[in-house]
Design a protein around this motif. Structure first.
Motif, PDB file in Angstrom:
ATOM      1  N   TRP A  35      13.672  68.283  64.570  1.00  0.00           N
ATOM      2  CA  TRP A  35      14.405  67.154  64.007  1.00  0.00           C
ATOM      3  C   TRP A  35      14.391  67.163  62.488  1.00  0.00           C
ATOM      4  N   ALA A  36      13.305  67.578  61.892  1.00  0.00           N
ATOM      5  CA  ALA A  36      13.255  67.678  60.426  1.00  0.00           C
ATOM      6  C   ALA A  36      14.296  68.695  59.949  1.00  0.00           C
ATOM      7  N   PHE A  37      14.401  69.802  60.659  1.00  0.00           N
ATOM      8  CA  PHE A  37      15.415  70.806  60.322  1.00  0.00           C
ATOM      9  C   PHE A  37      16.814  70.234  60.435  1.00  0.00           C
ATOM     10  N   LEU A  38      17.075  69.536  61.525  1.00  0.00           N
ATOM     11  CA  LEU A  38      18.411  68.954  61.715  1.00  0.00           C
ATOM     12  C   LEU A  38      18.762  67.965  60.607  1.00  0.00           C
ATOM     13  N   ARG A  39      17.804  67.130  60.231  1.00  0.00           N
ATOM     14  CA  ARG A  39      18.050  66.164  59.151  1.00  0.00           C
ATOM     15  C   ARG A  39      18.429  66.868  57.853  1.00  0.00           C
ATOM     16  N   GLU A  40      17.635  67.867  57.494  1.00  0.00           N
ATOM     17  CA  GLU A  40      17.885  68.579  56.234  1.00  0.00           C
ATOM     18  C   GLU A  40      19.194  69.367  56.290  1.00  0.00           C
ATOM     19  N   THR A  54       7.590  77.181  51.094  1.00  0.00           N
ATOM     20  CA  THR A  54       8.364  76.320  51.989  1.00  0.00           C
ATOM     21  C   THR A  54       8.616  74.973  51.289  1.00  0.00           C
ATOM     22  N   PRO A  55       9.694  74.279  51.674  1.00  0.00           N
ATOM     23  CA  PRO A  55       9.983  72.983  51.048  1.00  0.00           C
ATOM     24  C   PRO A  55       8.980  71.906  51.476  1.00  0.00           C
ATOM     25  N   LYS A  56       8.922  70.827  50.719  1.00  0.00           N
ATOM     26  CA  LYS A  56       7.967  69.740  51.017  1.00  0.00           C
ATOM     27  C   LYS A  56       8.215  69.099  52.373  1.00  0.00           C
ATOM     28  N   TRP A  57       9.470  69.037  52.801  1.00  0.00           N
ATOM     29  CA  TRP A  57       9.786  68.372  54.075  1.00  0.00           C
ATOM     30  C   TRP A  57       9.351  69.206  55.281  1.00  0.00           C
ATOM     31  N   PHE A  58       9.094  70.489  55.088  1.00  0.00           N
ATOM     32  CA  PHE A  58       8.782  71.403  56.176  1.00  0.00           C
ATOM     33  C   PHE A  58       7.305  71.329  56.552  1.00  0.00           C
ATOM     34  N   LYS A  59       7.052  71.245  57.855  1.00  0.00           N
ATOM     35  CA  LYS A  59       5.675  71.253  58.351  1.00  0.00           C
ATOM     36  C   LYS A  59       5.599  72.085  59.627  1.00  0.00           C
ATOM     37  N   VAL A  60       4.539  72.870  59.715  1.00  0.00           N
ATOM     38  CA  VAL A  60       4.241  73.592  60.951  1.00  0.00           C
ATOM     39  C   VAL A  60       3.420  72.659  61.819  1.00  0.00           C
ATOM     40  N   LEU A  61       3.812  72.519  63.076  1.00  0.00           N
ATOM     41  CA  LEU A  61       3.098  71.636  64.001  1.00  0.00           C
ATOM     42  C   LEU A  61       1.928  72.370  64.660  1.00  0.00           C
ATOM     43  N   LEU A  77      23.078  75.145  61.945  1.00  0.00           N
ATOM     44  CA  LEU A  77      21.947  75.971  62.357  1.00  0.00           C
ATOM     45  C   LEU A  77      22.187  76.563  63.740  1.00  0.00           C
ATOM     46  N   ASP A  78      21.595  77.736  63.950  1.00  0.00           N
ATOM     47  CA  ASP A  78      21.523  78.298  65.290  1.00  0.00           C
ATOM     48  C   ASP A  78      20.093  78.786  65.504  1.00  0.00           C
ATOM     49  N   LEU A  79      19.820  79.255  66.673  1.00  0.00           N
ATOM     50  CA  LEU A  79      18.463  79.688  66.987  1.00  0.00           C
ATOM     51  C   LEU A  79      17.979  80.798  66.047  1.00  0.00           C
ATOM     52  N   GLY A  80      18.904  81.608  65.551  1.00  0.00           N
ATOM     53  CA  GLY A  80      18.545  82.696  64.637  1.00  0.00           C
ATOM     54  C   GLY A  80      17.838  82.217  63.385  1.00  0.00           C
ATOM     55  N   HIS A  81      18.228  81.072  62.859  1.00  0.00           N
ATOM     56  CA  HIS A  81      17.571  80.515  61.676  1.00  0.00           C
ATOM     57  C   HIS A  81      16.089  80.268  61.956  1.00  0.00           C
ATOM     58  N   PHE A  82      15.816  79.663  63.100  1.00  0.00           N
ATOM     59  CA  PHE A  82      14.441  79.339  63.461  1.00  0.00           C
ATOM     60  C   PHE A  82      13.627  80.603  63.731  1.00  0.00           C
ATOM     61  N   ILE A  83      14.224  81.544  64.423  1.00  0.00           N
ATOM     62  CA  ILE A  83      13.507  82.781  64.752  1.00  0.00           C
ATOM     63  C   ILE A  83      13.158  83.547  63.486  1.00  0.00           C
ATOM     64  N   ILE A  84      14.106  83.675  62.570  1.00  0.00           N
ATOM     65  CA  ILE A  84      13.836  84.398  61.320  1.00  0.00           C
ATOM     66  C   ILE A  84      12.723  83.708  60.541  1.00  0.00           C
TER      67      ILE A  84
END
Length: 127
Positions: free
Chosen positions: A13-18, A119-126, A26-33
């Motif tokens: 959801w953070a990705f979608l917001r940004e 990584t940007p400030k909004w990004f977090k690894v869960l 976005l597609d799955l490739g963005h996340f995989i890379i």
């Protein structure tokens, strides 16, 4: 909602917001890379602790992860994870990630590749 690929989980959801703010599709490739770049950074740091920087780089180069004589992740290596036939598909997704605030250094050419620096400030690894 979270996306997990191998050992790293991302907040979808953070990705979608940004992406929505920047009008990026976005597609799955963005996340995989992104996850592969994060995993490689983690593995590289672990190898450096164990073997030293020179040997760690050589190990990842021998595995085909790093381009020859560099610390850049090969576009050839990344493209196989997103099921594409061209490195251009990797590059376009990298440009989108940069637009979202990821600091990714690029080096063109056969010996080039990609290096995730920040990584940007909004990004977090869960966890």
């Amino acid at each position: 909602m979270e996306i997990q690929y191998d050992s790293i989980k991302l907040d979808f959801w953070a990705f979608l917001r940004e992406a929505y703010k920047k009008n990026i599709k976005l597609d799955l490739g963005h996340f995989i890379i992104l996850i592969k770049l994060l995993e490689i950074n983690r593995e590289y740091n672990n190898l450096i602790k164990k073997y030293g920087k020179k040997d760690a780089r050589k190990i990842l180069e021998d595995k085909g992860v790093f381009s020859k004589n560099s610390e850049y992740v090969s576009g050839e290596y990344l493209k196989k994870y997103i099921s594409r036939n061209s490195r251009g598909a990797v590059y376009s997704r990298i440009k989108d990630l940069q637009s979202l605030g990821f600091e990714i250094k690029t080096k063109p050419g056969a010996l080039g590749g990609y290096k995730l620096l920040k990584t940007p400030k909004w990004f977090k690894v869960l966890d």
